[in-house]
Scaffold this active site. Structure first.
Site, PDB file in Angstrom:
ATOM      1  N   ASP A  45      53.164  17.749 -12.652  1.00 45.07           N
ATOM      2  CA  ASP A  45      52.463  18.931 -12.968  1.00 45.07           C
ATOM      3  C   ASP A  45      52.100  19.239 -14.249  1.00 45.07           C
ATOM      4  OD1 ASP A  45      51.978  19.142 -10.104  1.00 45.07           O
ATOM      5  OD2 ASP A  45      53.613  20.877 -10.027  1.00 45.07           O
ATOM      6  N   GLY A  46      53.111  18.907 -15.111  1.00 42.90           N
ATOM      7  CA  GLY A  46      52.840  19.320 -16.677  1.00 42.90           C
ATOM      8  C   GLY A  46      51.735  18.273 -17.420  1.00 42.90           C
ATOM      9  N   ASN A 121      48.316  28.207 -14.274  1.00 40.60           N
ATOM     10  CA  ASN A 121      49.430  28.598 -13.319  1.00 40.60           C
ATOM     11  C   ASN A 121      49.792  30.104 -13.733  1.00 40.60           C
ATOM     12  OD1 ASN A 121      50.270  26.390 -11.997  1.00 40.60           O
ATOM     13  ND2 ASN A 121      52.003  25.673 -13.118  1.00 40.60           N
ATOM     14  N   GLU A 122      50.076  30.562 -14.915  1.00 40.21           N
ATOM     15  CA  GLU A 122      50.272  31.670 -15.282  1.00 40.21           C
ATOM     16  C   GLU A 122      50.254  31.926 -16.858  1.00 40.21           C
ATOM     17  OE1 GLU A 122      53.597  29.487 -16.050  1.00 40.21           O
ATOM     18  OE2 GLU A 122      53.577  30.094 -13.794  1.00 40.21           O
ATOM     19  N   ARG A 147      59.169  48.943 -18.414  1.00 41.30           N
ATOM     20  CA  ARG A 147      60.112  48.674 -19.515  1.00 41.30           C
ATOM     21  C   ARG A 147      61.093  47.612 -18.905  1.00 41.30           C
ATOM     22  NH1 ARG A 147      65.082  52.208 -22.258  1.00 41.30           N
ATOM     23  NH2 ARG A 147      65.620  50.848 -23.611  1.00 41.30           N
ATOM     24  N   ASP A 149      62.426  43.086 -19.391  1.00 38.85           N
ATOM     25  CA  ASP A 149      62.368  41.904 -20.153  1.00 38.85           C
ATOM     26  C   ASP A 149      60.795  41.410 -20.210  1.00 38.85           C
ATOM     27  OD1 ASP A 149      64.873  41.502 -20.250  1.00 38.85           O
ATOM     28  OD2 ASP A 149      65.170  39.989 -18.739  1.00 38.85           O
ATOM     29  N   ALA A 184      62.949  41.804 -14.834  1.00 39.09           N
ATOM     30  CA  ALA A 184      64.044  42.713 -14.953  1.00 39.09           C
ATOM     31  C   ALA A 184      63.708  43.849 -15.534  1.00 39.09           C
ATOM     32  CB  ALA A 184      65.190  41.786 -15.869  1.00 39.09           C
TER      33      ALA A 184
END
Length: 263
Positions: A45-46, A121-122, A147, A149, A184
């Site tokens: 995929d990379g 992808n993102e 608020r 990560d 997170a």
């Protein structure tokens, strides 16, 4: 037809690259790295992600097909033992075009036009050396103050990547949408987030506006960008789409099953 072949760089991928190039040229196809109508990627995929970014300005003219030479690739339809069949199909059969939505990301430093990027992808935004505090605006209205990560904004096809690891939903690529997932988050009396992934349709724009002075890291697929400060990160479904060349049926949910739960 003009074509290009890209390789991950290992011996097996390089050997297949040479073999495919020679066979297709022998059958009268034209090798053209600059203006290909078909890009064959060999690796994982990379490798296909890199090819997508290399040819991002030719998405209307270029289609992609992948051969995976390692672990099962989510974007790759073919394995090395099927290369002869793929060559025969490319030479003798017209391919079906399957299109997937893309993510448009515009990074604004001030009140400028900003840097425009496309992601297959993102895209993520994280604080460097501390939590990031950011307004999350949807269609021009503040939805929440985040608020934590960071945040991940994914495409439907990218929903099976980092988004899935964050607990996001898997979306079918026929849905022209983006998904926002939290990393997170910190929830208390001051900061309160929805706590669930958000799926936005094509006509909704998401604006992430950092409120604290923390340095930020923005990723676009496998590329990493670092900034001392940004004004905002604007995300929406891009007008462009990636085009895959299908020579045989490979349904999306079959890909999901084979990638994650097949024994």
């Amino acid at each position: 037809m003009k074509f290009a072949v890209t390789s991950r760089g290992d011996d097996l991928s390089n050997d297949l690259q040479k073999r495919i190039k020679e066979q297709l040229m022998k059958h009268g196809l034209v090798f053209n790295q600059h203006e290909p109508e078909l890009v064959i990627t060999i690796g994982g995929d990379g490798t296909l992600l890199q090819a997508f970014h290399d040819y991002a300005k030719r998405l209307e003219e270029t289609a992609f097909v992948g051969i995976h030479t390692g672990h099962l690739g989510f974007y790759a339809d073919w394995v090395p033992s099927e290369v002869d069949q793929l060559i025969d199909d490319i030479v003798h059969k017209p391919f079906q075009v399957v299109e997937y939505p893309l993510l448009e990301v515009i990074i604004h430093h001030n009140q400028d036009e900003g840097e425009r990027h496309l992601a297959l992808n993102e895209s993520t935004i994280k604080g460097l050396g501390g939590s990031i505090v950011s307004n999350v605006e949807i269609k021009g209205d503040t939805f929440e103050v985040f608020r934590g990560d960071g945040l991940c904004i994914s495409t439907p096809s990218g929903s099976t990547a980092y988004n899935k690891a964050l607990g996001g939903a898997i979306l079918h690529p026929s849905l022209a949408s983006i998904q926002i997932s939290e990393m997170a988050s910190i929830n208390n009396r001051v900061y309160r987030t929805i706590g669930s992934p958000l799926v936005l349709p094509k006509h909704h724009v998401c604006l992430l506006r950092p409120l604290n002075e923390v340095e930020v890291q923005v990723t676009i697929d496998h590329y990493t960008l670092e900034y001392r400060h940004i004004h905002s990160l604007q995300c929406r479904v891009a007008d462009e789409r990636i085009r895959f060349a299908r020579y045989r049926s490979f349904p999306f949910w079959k890909r999901v099953k084979e990638s994650f739960i097949r024994e």
